[in-house]
Design an enzyme around this catalytic site. Structure first.
Site, PDB file in Angstrom:
ATOM      1  CG  ASN A  78      -0.118  -0.061   2.315  1.00 56.61           C
ATOM      2  OD1 ASN A  78       1.285  -0.708   2.605  1.00 56.61           O
ATOM      3  ND2 ASN A  78      -0.974   0.828   3.699  1.00 56.61           N
ATOM      4  CG  HIS A  79       2.691   4.703  -3.391  1.00 63.24           C
ATOM      5  ND1 HIS A  79       3.541   4.747  -1.844  1.00 63.24           N
ATOM      6  CD2 HIS A  79       3.356   5.276  -3.913  1.00 63.24           C
ATOM      7  CE1 HIS A  79       4.419   4.842  -2.966  1.00 63.24           C
ATOM      8  NE2 HIS A  79       4.581   5.026  -3.837  1.00 63.24           N
ATOM      9  CB  VAL A  80       0.685   5.393   3.064  1.00 66.45           C
ATOM     10  CG1 VAL A  80      -0.301   4.734   3.302  1.00 66.45           C
ATOM     11  CG2 VAL A  80       2.017   4.548   3.715  1.00 66.45           C
ATOM     12  CG  ASP A 137       4.755   3.980   1.051  1.00 65.23           C
ATOM     13  OD1 ASP A 137       5.343   4.847   2.211  1.00 65.23           O
ATOM     14  OD2 ASP A 137       4.440   4.255   0.253  1.00 65.23           O
ATOM     15  CD  GLU A 161      -2.886   1.772  -2.621  1.00 67.74           C
ATOM     16  OE1 GLU A 161      -3.739   2.773  -2.484  1.00 67.74           O
ATOM     17  OE2 GLU A 161      -1.813   2.024  -2.510  1.00 67.74           O
TER      18      GLU A 161
END
Length: 864
Positions: free
Chosen positions: A458-460, A464, A528
């Site tokens: 998940n790209h937050v 990352d 994403e």
């Protein structure tokens, strides 16, 4: 982990057996050293001390491999018991040598102790992987090394005092025998290990056996380099302990008490470095990257000690302990030896743990035996070289110490090139652990080099990719958005990582990546395609799923939690509790395969693969949610991430309630509830959707009570039945609610079976002192509950007979919240409206759970 190991039988008896055994060895060795220096003829002291080292370590060269074969072909615990029984007899010889001041007998005892140590070495280190998990291995090795050098400390001190004039011979003999018996007693409690290699044939020619096991280790490059690393440590340690006492005596004028103190500093440093290595290694990861740097530290300190003492004139008189440690040179030598030995401990523990981890179960003891043999070959070779430098070349001990430092520089360059470690990954990992308190869960699920695997994350935030790079010793291939790849601030990352720009409009790039993954390349991809701006999962692009599908690769889902709250995310401050250095948690789940119907082709297959990947990523959010906590603990964890002035709940009558007021109200009400009920009791809550209901619900949780949510629309008879079913003896409600809802008959019926407590009375009884106490102790529960304890009791409507009660645990409710978290993007900027009553399962989840206790993504305000 240290406390767990020290209290378990699978480790503690081995720890104490090794402790007493090391004490025996070092007591005799140091007693002999001090006798040579201060009671026997001091002529040729350096050579005699080096000879003592040779006498102790020489048996280990032929016998270590034999010890490994015996350990692999027999139960290791049984062999340990027999060896420790034999050690009692050896101590009798040592006692006789001390009684008669016989240097020859002491050398014989030392030789026999060397034989026992050689046979015991493969056993003690071979048992560790048999009884410990991989993530416990570094800590277990650190404790064993710590025990060894703690025993060295005591052995140095007691051995030194034993050699002092005026010491009672009887007391020395008594303690020698007592420790040997204690060692045997500890060995009797070591649990059986079974036989690792039942069919193994023990070679009668011990020298051929030694050569054979060393050749076997040589075939595995990782084990060979690790074996050389441990051998270098023991070689340097032996030379240091041989040269340093002479330097301290002849140059600084140190007496026996100074020698003991310096040796004490050395042993404390080794023990501290060993324990530091356990702290540095995390989980199943064994940190090897710092090893070359630590050798350079040792080199600088050895050269400095050698040069400084070489320039000093020989001491003309003995210097007392206090005078030595109040002089600049004394303090300098002591501190440098402390740091020197700490660096040595940090160097060897991870390397030796790695050698154990790399060895197969059926040959582990033989590998340890081979490493021990190489250790002793290194010690003997180093001692011989030192004797040549001292006796033939005529160099001083200080000059030899300088040469030892230069040799450490050469070793540092060798291990930098040969150790299987990634310095860049280690640097990033250390930075993340220091700044962001990086915690990694499931590190064993990361794919090894050569596995056909796609790592989906998940790209937050912009952190990352560096975080993932820090977790992988062999760099993977990163697929990044082609527009991001052009940014100037991404260029440094591209220089240290293999990053491939991914353009959805260019299918050939996607096909090329799929071919690489099929060939065994590990691909890190952000499905994403861009950094989230909602705090949750955004649209999953089909291209990422298509690569895994075409390559027939497993997908390893990874969740990053925490970076979205840093200043490196794209979330507005209004949506997330911003922190300069938030804690980061990385959770890596086991791999899974994308499930796509085989008959689908073309665009339909692409869409199906994308949908399957979205399901995997959505499940990732749910499976990585923290369910191992109570509702109150989850609320407090969430509240700490918010400002106290932020609105958490709001109703039309009472208006907004801030986090600070809510927590104080919960604590005050919990105290009042505790005064009128018992811990673990089920109490009724009959309240409307209002701020007071949320405070009452969480107050019951903080007090350790289980609230039963009463459906005030069910009628008096059903409510009485519900109270009797749940054994409710106390009901919290509100006079204003009863009056405005015209529920007096229901209240009277409940009052006949349970005590009614009015919230207005509770609020009125709260004094200023109660509120101050509540403010000071806000967030602390009155009673501790467990995740599987009942958190709430809900009832059916009673339309088909008497209402049936269902007790839901804290874990049940948090699982409901986690499912909402997996599908909805809720942030601090969101406001949720709940028209459902809180005695309804969904209304309760949304009202008293999702609005205030989501653990990883803090939610916003709640409006009734």
């Amino acid at each position: 982990m240290f406390r767990t190991l020290m209290s378990s039988r699978r480790f503690a008896p081995l720890f104490w057996c090794q402790f007493f055994s090391a004490f025996n060895d070092n007591f005799v060795r140091n007693m002999l050293t001090m006798l040579i220096l201060f009671r026997f003829s001091a002529e040729g002291a350096s050579s005699k001390i080096l000879l003592a080292t040779l006498v102790f370590v020489l048996p280990s060269i032929p016998l270590s491999a034999l010890g490994g074969e015996i350990a692999d072909s027999h139960d290791k615990a049984g062999v340990a018991r027999r060896l420790k029984l034999a050690e009692i007899g050896v101590q009798i010889v040592a006692a006789a040598g001390f009684l008669f001041s016989s240097l020859a007998l002491l050398y014989v005892a030392l030789l026999c102790l060397g034989c026992v140590a050689a046979l015991f070495g493969p056993i003690k280190y071979g048992i560790l992987p048999d009884h410990l998990k991989r993530e416990e291995l570094v800590s277990g090795n650190a404790l064993v090394e710590g025990a060894t050098f703690a025993a060295i400390i005591l052995g140095l001190i007691v051995g030194g005092f034993a050699a002092a004039e005026g010491r009672s011979a009887a007391s020395v003999v008594l303690q020698l025998m007592a420790v040997a018996v204690a060692c045997y007693g500890a060995a009797r409690f070591i649990p059986p290990t079974g036989v690792g290699a039942p069919g193994l044939k023990i070679r009668r020619n011990v020298f051929a056996s030694t050569v054979a096991v060393i050749r076997e280790v040589r075939t595995d490059d990782r084990q060979w380099v690790g074996a050389l690393g441990t051998s270098w440590f023991w070689t340097v340690g032996a030379l240091t302990l041989s040269l340093l006492p002479v330097i301290v005596k002849e140059k600084a004028g140190g007496g026996i008490d100074v020698e003991i103190a310096i040796n004490l500093f050395f042993a404390v440093g080794i023990a501290a470095g060993s324990l530091g290595a356990a702290m540095l290694s995390h989980g199943t990861r064994i940190e090897l990257a710092p090893a070359p740097l630590l050798l350079l530290v040792m080199a600088a300190l050895a050269i400095d000690i050698g040069l400084v003492t070489h320039a000093m004139a020989p001491a003309t008189s003995e210097v007392p302990l206090t005078a030595f440690f109040t002089s600049m040179i004394g303090i300098r030598i002591a501190l440098e030896i402390l740091v020197y030995s700490a660096a040595a401990g940090l160097f060897v523990v991870p390397i030796f743990a790695a050698v154990q981890a790399w060895a197969g179960e059926d040959r582990r003891a033989r590998v340890v035996g081979a490493v021990n043999a190489m250790n002793y070959i290194g010690m003997v070779g180093g001692s011989v070289v030192a004797m040549i430098l001292l006796q033939v070349a005529g160099l001083s001990e200080s000059a030899t110490f300088v040469i030892l430092g230069l040799a450490n520089i050469a070793a540092a360059f060798y291990f930098f090139r040969r150790l299987p470690a990634n310095p860049v990954a280690f640097f990033l990992r250390a930075l993340c652990r220091i700044l962001f308190r990086l915690e990694v869960r499931g590190i064993e699920n990361l794919p090894a080099p050569g596995e056909r695997r796609v790592i989906a994350i998940n790209h937050v935030s912009f952190l990352d990719a560096p975080i993932i790079l820090s977790l992988m010793e062999t760099p993977p291939v990163f697929a990044i958005d082609h527009t991001i790849a052009k940014a100037w601030w991404v260029k440094p990352f591209l220089s240290i990582a293999d990053a491939r720009p991914l353009d959805p409009s260019k299918p050939f790039a996607t096909r090329a990546l799929a071919h690489e993954v099929r060939a065994g390349t590990r691909l890190v991809i952000f499905p994403e395609g861009r950094i989230t701006v909602t705090g949750g999962l955004m649209k999953i692009y089909d291209g990422a799923a298509l690569i895994a599908d075409k390559a027939e690769a497993l997908i390893t889902p990874v969740r990053l939690a925490g970076p979205e709250r840093s200043y490196f995310s794209r979330l507005d401050a209004a949506k997330v509790g911003r922190r300069l250095f938030p804690k980061i948690v990385v959770t890596i789940l086991p791999p899974r395969r994308i499930s796509v119907p085989p008959d689908l082709k073309g665009r339909a297959r692409r869409r199906a693969a994308g949908a399957a990947l979205y399901d995997i990523m959505s499940d990732l959010v749910f499976e990585t949610s923290n369910l191992e906590q109570t509702l109150h603990e989850a609320f407090e964890a969430c509240a700490r991430s918010m400002k106290g002035s932020r609105t958490v709940v709001q109703d039309p009558l009472s208006g907004p309630m801030t986090v600070r007021r809510f927590r104080i109200g919960v604590r005050v009400l919990a105290t009042k509830i505790a005064e009128v009920s018992e811990e673990g009791e089920t109490i009724g809550l009959m309240l409307p959707n209002a701020n007071g209901a949320a405070v009452a619900f969480m107050g019951a949780q903080a007090a350790g009570r289980t609230p039963a949510m009463l459906n005030f629309t069910a009628g008096a008879q059903n409510l009485v039945s519900a109270c009797q079913t749940a054994r409710v003896r106390l009901v919290l409600t509100s006079r204003a609610f009863i009056e405005k809802g015209r529920l007096q008959p229901i209240a009277e019926a409940i009052g006949a079976v349970a005590r009614i407590v009015w919230l207005e009375d509770v609020g009125g009884s709260a004094t200023t002192a109660d509120k101050l106490k509540g403010a000071l102790l806000a967030g602390r529960p009155l009673a501790r509950r467990k995740p599987d304890d009942p958190a709430v009791v809900l009832f059916t409507s009673g339309s088909e007979g008497a209402p049936k009660g269902v007790a839901l645990s804290h874990r049940n409710l948090l699982a409901n919240v986690a499912q909402l978290d997996a599908r909805f993007d809720l942030t601090l900027a969101d406001m949720m409206f709940n028209p459902l009553p809180i005695f309804h399962a969904f209304g309760l989840t949304v009202r008293c759970a999702s609005s205030s206790i989501r653990r990883l993504c803090t939610t916003g305000r709640f409006r009734n």
